[in-house]
Design an enzyme around this catalytic site. Structure first.
Site, PDB file in Angstrom:
ATOM      1  N   ASP A  22       0.861  -1.187   0.000  1.00 33.75           N
ATOM      2  CA  ASP A  22       0.000   0.000   0.000  1.00 33.75           C
ATOM      3  C   ASP A  22       0.894   1.233   0.000  1.00 33.75           C
ATOM      4  O   ASP A  22       1.683   1.439   0.923  1.00 33.75           O
ATOM      5  CB  ASP A  22      -0.891  -0.016   1.242  1.00 33.75           C
ATOM      6  CG  ASP A  22      -2.054   0.957   1.143  1.00 33.75           C
ATOM      7  OD1 ASP A  22      -2.168   1.637   0.096  1.00 33.75           O
ATOM      8  OD2 ASP A  22      -2.845   1.040   2.095  1.00 33.75           O
ATOM      9  N   ASP A 130      -2.707   2.491  -6.244  1.00 34.98           N
ATOM     10  CA  ASP A 130      -1.662   2.533  -5.224  1.00 34.98           C
ATOM     11  C   ASP A 130      -1.694   1.337  -4.270  1.00 34.98           C
ATOM     12  O   ASP A 130      -1.137   1.394  -3.176  1.00 34.98           O
ATOM     13  CB  ASP A 130      -1.784   3.828  -4.404  1.00 34.98           C
ATOM     14  CG  ASP A 130      -3.100   3.926  -3.651  1.00 34.98           C
ATOM     15  OD1 ASP A 130      -4.057   3.233  -4.032  1.00 34.98           O
ATOM     16  OD2 ASP A 130      -3.181   4.707  -2.686  1.00 34.98           O
ATOM     17  N   GLU A 131      -2.300   0.220  -4.692  1.00 37.31           N
ATOM     18  CA  GLU A 131      -2.491  -0.890  -3.768  1.00 37.31           C
ATOM     19  C   GLU A 131      -2.553  -2.200  -4.535  1.00 37.31           C
ATOM     20  O   GLU A 131      -3.193  -2.286  -5.582  1.00 37.31           O
ATOM     21  CB  GLU A 131      -3.789  -0.661  -2.982  1.00 37.31           C
ATOM     22  CG  GLU A 131      -4.119  -1.697  -1.953  1.00 37.31           C
ATOM     23  CD  GLU A 131      -5.459  -1.398  -1.279  1.00 37.31           C
ATOM     24  OE1 GLU A 131      -5.862  -2.200  -0.425  1.00 37.31           O
ATOM     25  OE2 GLU A 131      -6.105  -0.380  -1.622  1.00 37.31           O
TER      26      GLU A 131
END
EC number: 2.7.7.7
Length: 411
Positions: A22, A130-131
């Protein structure tokens, strides 16, 4: 028997090793890449703070900005009340920096991170820009899993320049909670025998799949933590919430058997590479693009993917992203054509300083067919100018996903 112990003589379980990666305050981290003077300063990324604008929201706030009460999804007006804008209050030590959302930049940086994750994971499931989850069971072992997680963080920091928090656990739900446990820039490893102990004190609202409404209902039943949920009567939970109640009970116990799987077929395949600072050596740029073209074409062949569009990305200082692509009359699997087209498209930038380049094939086709060849597409020279210059973002979404990644961060 104490939690985590096995019966004497019981065989060792083959436990998966799952990473949840993350990116911390991702949009703000990208803005700091563009402007290093923002490092350590309160940074708010959103829309609606410019004079005359009345509607807007915070997309993300750096941890420094959060200390002033600014939060993701907060109205910009409220954020400005808590943290004045530095541009309007240059002498105020309690003012912060506001930046407008720059998705071209964030997609570009996110693509660099994802390339690292695909290289390091056996399988990768992208969740958003973003993960992502990685299954690394065949890449490492539990006695060195912490070192592997640290290697992932260090590669992202060194090669991309943004921080990441990593959780390592035997299942997806616990890995997600582990990555959230020690933000920012955290690394938390939960070994198989420690899952129940790790989960026990976590707020029930944070258990995967609970959410605020169900958390309130569970609290009314006297269930405050994941440990309480794990110890609850599964039949009572099923009576109250149906099969969902049983699922939540299992996840609170660390029993999440969901495999880490890609979310459908990819729509594009790409590789990117940055130089150590901008370069004016165009031959060096050409050589790098040739290497990337070979890698992308090989990847498409291994995935049994045909492609209808071939494109290049060129990033020039300070962070200007240029994309060029050529659409073909039909799907092909032709490495030589990828090299030829990318070199032609690259020629436009012969007189530019270049800090990064990329190659992408898109409009993928996975249907079974005989090998397509250049012979059937000899008329590609007749493609229109608009065909040749279609922006590759039109076809992409995130690399190797089933569509456009979520653009909201809202941590």
């Amino acid at each position: 028997m104490p939690a985590g112990e096995r019966l004497p003589g019981a065989p060792e379980r083959e436990e998966r090793i799952v990473l949840h990666v993350d990116m911390d305050c991702f949009y703000a981290s990208c803005e700091r890449l563009k402007d290093p003077s923002l490092e350590g300063e309160p940074v708010v990324v959103g829309m609606g703070y410019e004079p005359g604008e009345t509607v807007g929201a915070v997309a993300t706030a750096s941890y420094e900005a959060r200390e002033y009460g600014v939060e993701s999804a907060q109205a910009i007006g409220s954020a400005l009340d808590s943290l004045p804008r530095k541009a309007e209050h240059p002498d105020d030590p309690d003012a912060g920096y506001y930046r407008s959302v720059d998705m071209d930049c964030y997609q570009d940086v996110g693509g660099e991170v994802k390339e690292i994750l695909y290289e390091l994971g056996d399988t990768v499931r992208e969740v958003s820009i973003d993960e992502a989850y990685l299954d690394v069971t065949d890449r490492t072992a539990w006695d060195v899993a912490e070192g592997f997680g640290r290697h992932v963080k260090q590669r992202i920091a060194r090669e991309v320049g943004v921080p990441a928090s990593v959780g390592v656990a035997p299942d997806m739900s616990t890995a997600k909670l582990a990555s959230d446990h020690d933000k920012p820039d955290g690394l938390v490893v939960v070994r198989p025998d420690d899952v129940r102990e790790f989960l026990a004190p976590i707020d029930v609202a944070d258990v995967h799949g609970v959410g605020p409404v169900r958390a309130r209902e569970l609290r009314e039943m006297g269930i405050e933590t994941a440990g309480d949920l794990a110890d609850a009567d599964p039949y009572e939970l099923a009576d109250e919430f149906g099969e969902r109640g049983r699922d939540l009970h299992r996840r609170a116990r660390g029993e999440d058997d969901r495999p880490v799987e890609p979310r459908g077929k990819p729509k594009s395949l790409s590789r990117e590479s940055a130089f150590d600072g901008a370069t004016d050596d165009f031959e060096r740029v050409r050589e790098q693009v040739a290497t990337l073209a070979e890698a992308v074409a090989d990847r498409a062949t291994r995935k049994d993917a045909f492609y209808r569009t071939i494109g290049v990305k060129v990033v020039t200082p300070p962070f200007d992203v240029h994309t060029r692509a050529e659409s073909l009359p039909g799907p092909v699997d032709d490495p030589d054509l990828v090299d030829e087209v990318t070199q032609e498209l690259l020629g436009e930038f012969a007189d530019e300083s270049v800090r990064k380049v990329g190659v992408r094939v898109s409009n993928l086709d996975f249907s079974e067919r005989e090998q397509a060849s250049l012979t059937g597409f000899a008329d590609r020279e007749g493609a229109t100018e608009s065909d040749r210059n279609r922006d590759w973002e039109r076809d992409s979404g995130e690399d190797d996903t089933d569509g456009q990644a979520s653009l909201g961060e809202f941590e």
